[in-house]
Design a protein around this motif. Structure first.
Motif, mmCIF file in Angstrom:
data_model
loop_
_atom_site.group_PDB
_atom_site.id
_atom_site.type_symbol
_atom_site.label_atom_id
_atom_site.label_comp_id
_atom_site.label_asym_id
_atom_site.label_seq_id
_atom_site.Cartn_x
_atom_site.Cartn_y
_atom_site.Cartn_z
ATOM 1 N N LEU A 270 0.829 -1.197 0.000
ATOM 2 C CA LEU A 270 0.000 0.000 0.000
ATOM 3 C C LEU A 270 0.864 1.247 0.000
ATOM 4 C CD1 LEU A 270 -2.769 -1.028 2.552
ATOM 5 C CD2 LEU A 270 -2.826 -1.122 0.054
ATOM 6 N N GLY A 271 0.487 2.184 -0.831
ATOM 7 C CA GLY A 271 1.238 3.424 -0.916
ATOM 8 C C GLY A 271 0.336 4.579 -1.308
ATOM 9 N N PHE A 272 0.912 5.744 -1.295
ATOM 10 C CA PHE A 272 0.199 6.982 -1.628
ATOM 11 C C PHE A 272 1.024 7.729 -2.655
ATOM 12 C CE2 PHE A 272 -0.024 11.553 -1.191
ATOM 13 C CZ PHE A 272 -1.366 11.850 -1.011
ATOM 14 N N HIS A 273 0.373 8.256 -3.677
ATOM 15 C CA HIS A 273 1.066 9.219 -4.530
ATOM 16 C C HIS A 273 0.064 10.210 -5.098
ATOM 17 C CE1 HIS A 273 0.415 6.280 -8.035
ATOM 18 N NE2 HIS A 273 -0.072 7.413 -8.509
ATOM 19 N N HIS A 274 0.558 11.402 -5.341
ATOM 20 C CA HIS A 274 -0.304 12.483 -5.816
ATOM 21 C C HIS A 274 0.537 13.398 -6.692
ATOM 22 C CE1 HIS A 274 -3.990 14.891 -5.490
ATOM 23 N NE2 HIS A 274 -3.198 15.935 -5.586
ATOM 24 N N ALA A 275 0.082 13.600 -7.924
ATOM 25 C CA ALA A 275 0.837 14.430 -8.872
ATOM 26 C C ALA A 275 0.679 15.906 -8.528
ATOM 27 C CB ALA A 275 0.349 14.176 -10.298
ATOM 28 N N ALA A 276 1.796 16.639 -8.612
ATOM 29 C CA ALA A 276 1.746 18.085 -8.365
ATOM 30 C C ALA A 276 0.853 18.768 -9.388
ATOM 31 C CB ALA A 276 3.155 18.668 -8.413
ATOM 32 N N HIS A 277 0.852 18.272 -10.616
ATOM 33 C CA HIS A 277 -0.020 18.774 -11.674
ATOM 34 C C HIS A 277 -0.543 17.567 -12.443
ATOM 35 C CE1 HIS A 277 1.341 22.906 -11.033
ATOM 36 N NE2 HIS A 277 2.570 22.436 -11.003
ATOM 37 N N ALA A 290 -2.488 9.800 -12.020
ATOM 38 C CA ALA A 290 -2.538 11.097 -11.339
ATOM 39 C C ALA A 290 -2.482 10.976 -9.836
ATOM 40 C CB ALA A 290 -3.815 11.841 -11.741
ATOM 41 N N HIS A 291 -3.079 9.920 -9.277
ATOM 42 C CA HIS A 291 -3.164 9.805 -7.822
ATOM 43 C C HIS A 291 -3.508 8.372 -7.425
ATOM 44 C CE1 HIS A 291 -7.237 10.255 -9.236
ATOM 45 N NE2 HIS A 291 -7.014 11.521 -9.540
ATOM 46 N N ALA A 342 -9.522 15.566 -5.622
ATOM 47 C CA ALA A 342 -8.536 14.491 -5.491
ATOM 48 C C ALA A 342 -7.667 14.694 -4.253
ATOM 49 C CB ALA A 342 -7.672 14.412 -6.744
ATOM 50 N N LEU A 343 -7.260 15.936 -3.995
ATOM 51 C CA LEU A 343 -6.410 16.208 -2.842
ATOM 52 C C LEU A 343 -7.173 15.997 -1.542
ATOM 53 C CD1 LEU A 343 -3.609 17.104 -1.955
ATOM 54 C CD2 LEU A 343 -4.426 19.471 -2.006
ATOM 55 N N PHE A 347 -6.137 13.351 1.313
ATOM 56 C CA PHE A 347 -5.876 13.777 2.685
ATOM 57 C C PHE A 347 -6.754 13.010 3.667
ATOM 58 C CE2 PHE A 347 -6.973 16.571 6.278
ATOM 59 C CZ PHE A 347 -5.706 16.755 6.821
ATOM 60 N N ALA A 348 -8.042 12.824 3.316
ATOM 61 C CA ALA A 348 -8.968 12.132 4.215
ATOM 62 C C ALA A 348 -8.564 10.676 4.420
ATOM 63 C CB ALA A 348 -10.390 12.224 3.665
ATOM 64 N N THR A 349 -8.234 9.965 3.342
ATOM 65 C CA THR A 349 -7.871 8.557 3.474
ATOM 66 C C THR A 349 -6.559 8.395 4.233
ATOM 67 O OG1 THR A 349 -6.840 8.603 1.278
ATOM 68 C CG2 THR A 349 -9.112 7.843 1.407
ATOM 69 N N ASP A 350 -5.609 9.280 3.979
ATOM 70 C CA ASP A 350 -4.339 9.201 4.708
ATOM 71 C C ASP A 350 -4.552 9.492 6.192
ATOM 72 O OD1 ASP A 350 -1.312 9.014 4.578
ATOM 73 O OD2 ASP A 350 -1.550 11.011 5.456
ATOM 74 N N SER A 351 -5.381 10.477 6.512
ATOM 75 C CA SER A 351 -5.640 10.830 7.912
ATOM 76 C C SER A 351 -6.334 9.691 8.644
ATOM 77 C CB SER A 351 -6.494 12.101 7.988
ATOM 78 O OG SER A 351 -5.818 13.196 7.418
ATOM 79 N N LEU A 352 -7.356 9.075 7.989
ATOM 80 C CA LEU A 352 -8.037 7.943 8.613
ATOM 81 C C LEU A 352 -7.070 6.806 8.904
ATOM 82 C CD1 LEU A 352 -11.394 7.709 6.618
ATOM 83 C CD2 LEU A 352 -11.135 8.163 9.060
ATOM 84 N N THR A 353 -6.191 6.539 7.937
ATOM 85 C CA THR A 353 -5.219 5.469 8.114
ATOM 86 C C THR A 353 -4.358 5.712 9.343
ATOM 87 O OG1 THR A 353 -5.132 5.102 5.729
ATOM 88 C CG2 THR A 353 -3.303 4.244 7.019
ATOM 89 N N ARG A 354 -3.914 6.936 9.527
ATOM 90 C CA ARG A 354 -3.026 7.249 10.651
ATOM 91 C C ARG A 354 -3.784 7.300 11.979
ATOM 92 N NH1 ARG A 354 1.778 8.502 8.304
ATOM 93 N NH2 ARG A 354 1.669 9.108 6.103
ATOM 94 N N ILE A 355 -5.000 7.853 11.964
ATOM 95 C CA ILE A 355 -5.776 7.959 13.203
ATOM 96 C C ILE A 355 -6.131 6.582 13.750
ATOM 97 C CG2 ILE A 355 -8.034 8.644 14.118
ATOM 98 C CD1 ILE A 355 -7.852 11.098 12.246
ATOM 99 N N TYR A 356 -6.564 5.688 12.864
ATOM 100 C CA TYR A 356 -7.007 4.378 13.327
ATOM 101 C C TYR A 356 -5.863 3.398 13.566
ATOM 102 C CZ TYR A 356 -11.963 5.343 12.961
ATOM 103 O OH TYR A 356 -13.221 5.853 13.162
#
Length: 404
Positions: A270-277, A290-291, A342-343, A347-356
């Motif tokens: 599992l990973g995260f990536h997000h294009a600057a543009h 893109a993300h 998209a951002l 942000f929401a999915t990453d935050s949930l992952t860390r909180i839980y």
């Protein structure tokens, strides 16, 4: 030289959904992909499934993709969220607007999208085709294939996945990181009916998602997406089917009765990536190019479908105004439309992952209190339910079930 309104690199789920949207609106597209789709025709079910939000399903219906499903998906009528197996939690129920989403086997999604593309009057599918060179200039795009054929269009769309070669060639910067987790995906059989409920059970070691699937001749089925620490993945994968089913039953709390395996297990990091543009000169990115987000809320594919719906609308409306489809103002509109949504999902999915993932009784008690609070505050709960449906923000016409 073969010419079309756009060239789409990648014939996966998002690339073909975009092709169908363009074809339904009168624009032509050439889809280029190195894969041989015929090799998948008789393949056994591999356990991979996708949650398609209600808005994404409206797009598939509006563009004619849903007419080609080999079998209907399973409607999700309720989402139950819990912190471990504690009794308190947060429930989202379907209302008069219909199901919250639909569960589909990926092979059925692929089959429907391919059949719709093959039925398209303005689509050319170049399977088993490799790209030798891409030239993007002020005057247009020229793609040279390995067999010597040349393709040209005003715009190139990269739908070539999270390791997008086109994105890298364009020099688009990425924010990316890896989670110390792997996802194990499969489908279970169980004694008791799932009642069309999707469960998201959070453990400090990672979330366990149980998602309703259509029954088959052998009984009730549910898909699982089990996020576990990377170091534990080899051990779980080495278990026999009976042993793994026992572990899954324990993680579920046994509320669906006896459990067995209905499909092979597979795993991926599992990973995260997000294009600057998500745009460059005569280039637009869609989907995983893109993300990519954590599967904690099942939004990855739906983000890609929202990209496809927005980009299709931008291009169709631009064509009606007589604009060059690679025009900067069109690409800027797509960039603005999709970047905030998209951002925010990322942000929401990453935050949930860390909180839980925070261990301990105190953290668990705080999470349960928070879920109870959200359950009692109507506007907040409705906002979260709209996110699950994919109906928040400025929706493209296709996601509302309307033609462009």
């Amino acid at each position: 030289m073969d010419r079309a309104d756009v060239i789409i690199l990648g014939g996966g789920l998002v690339g073909l959904a975009l092709a169908a949207a363009l074809d339904a609106s009168g624009l032509s597209a050439i889809v280029v992909d190195p894969a041989d789709p015929d090799q998948r025709l008789d393949a056994a079910f591999d356990g991979r499934t996708s949650a398609v939000s209600s808005s994404s399903m409206r797009m598939l219906e509006a563009t004619g993709v849903a007419d080609h499903f080999p079998q209907p998906g399973c409607p999700i009528l309720k989402i139950a969220v819990a912190d471990g197996l504690a009794p308190s939690g947060l429930d989202f129920d379907a209302d008069d607007d219909g199901p919250l989403g639909w569960m589909h086997e990926n092979r059925n999604l692929r089959a429907a999208l391919r059949a719709r593309a093959e039925a398209g009057s303005k689509l050319w599918l170049l399977w088993k085709s490799r790209i030798a060179d891409v030239d993007r200039s002020e005057s247009g795009v020229v793609v040279s294939l390995g067999d010597g054929r040349k393709l040209t269009a005003p715009l190139l769309i990269a739908a070539d996945g999270r390791n997008s070669a086109m994105r890298e060639a364009a020099g688009i910067r990425m924010a990316r990181w890896r989670y110390d987790h792997n996802a194990i995906v499969s489908v279970l059989r169980h004694d008791r009916p799932h009642q069309n409920i999707a469960y998201e059970i959070f453990y400090p070691s990672g979330p366990f998602a149980l998602l309703p699937m259509t029954d088959d001749a052998k009984g009730h089925r549910s898909a699982i997406v089990w996020s576990i620490r990377s170091g534990d993945a080899p051990g779980l994968l080495s278990l026999s089917d009976e042993q793994f089913a026992g572990e899954a039953k324990a993680a579920m709390g046994g509320f669906l009765g006896e459990v067995g395996m209905a499909a092979p297990r597979s795993t991926y990091p599992l990973g995260f990536h997000h294009a600057a543009h998500i745009t460059a000169e005569r280039l637009a990115l869609v989907g995983d190019a893109a993300h990519a987000v954590h599967p904690i809320a099942g939004q990855g594919l739906n983000l890609g479908f929202r990209d496809a719906a927005a980009l299709a609308q931008v291009l169709v409306e631009g064509a009606r105004l007589g604009l060059d489809l690679g025009d900067r103002q069109l690409l800027d509109r797509y960039q603005r439309w999709r970047s905030l949504d998209a951002l925010s999902v990322a942000f929401a999915t990453d935050s949930l992952t860390r909180i839980y993932s925070v261990p301990g009784r105190t953290a668990s008690a705080i999470r349960r209190f928070g879920m109870g609070l959200v359950d009692r505050i109507g506007p907040v709960k409705n906002r979260l339910m709209n996110e699950a449906r994919g109906t928040s923000g400025e929706l493209p016409l296709l996601l509302r079930g309307l033609p462009i």
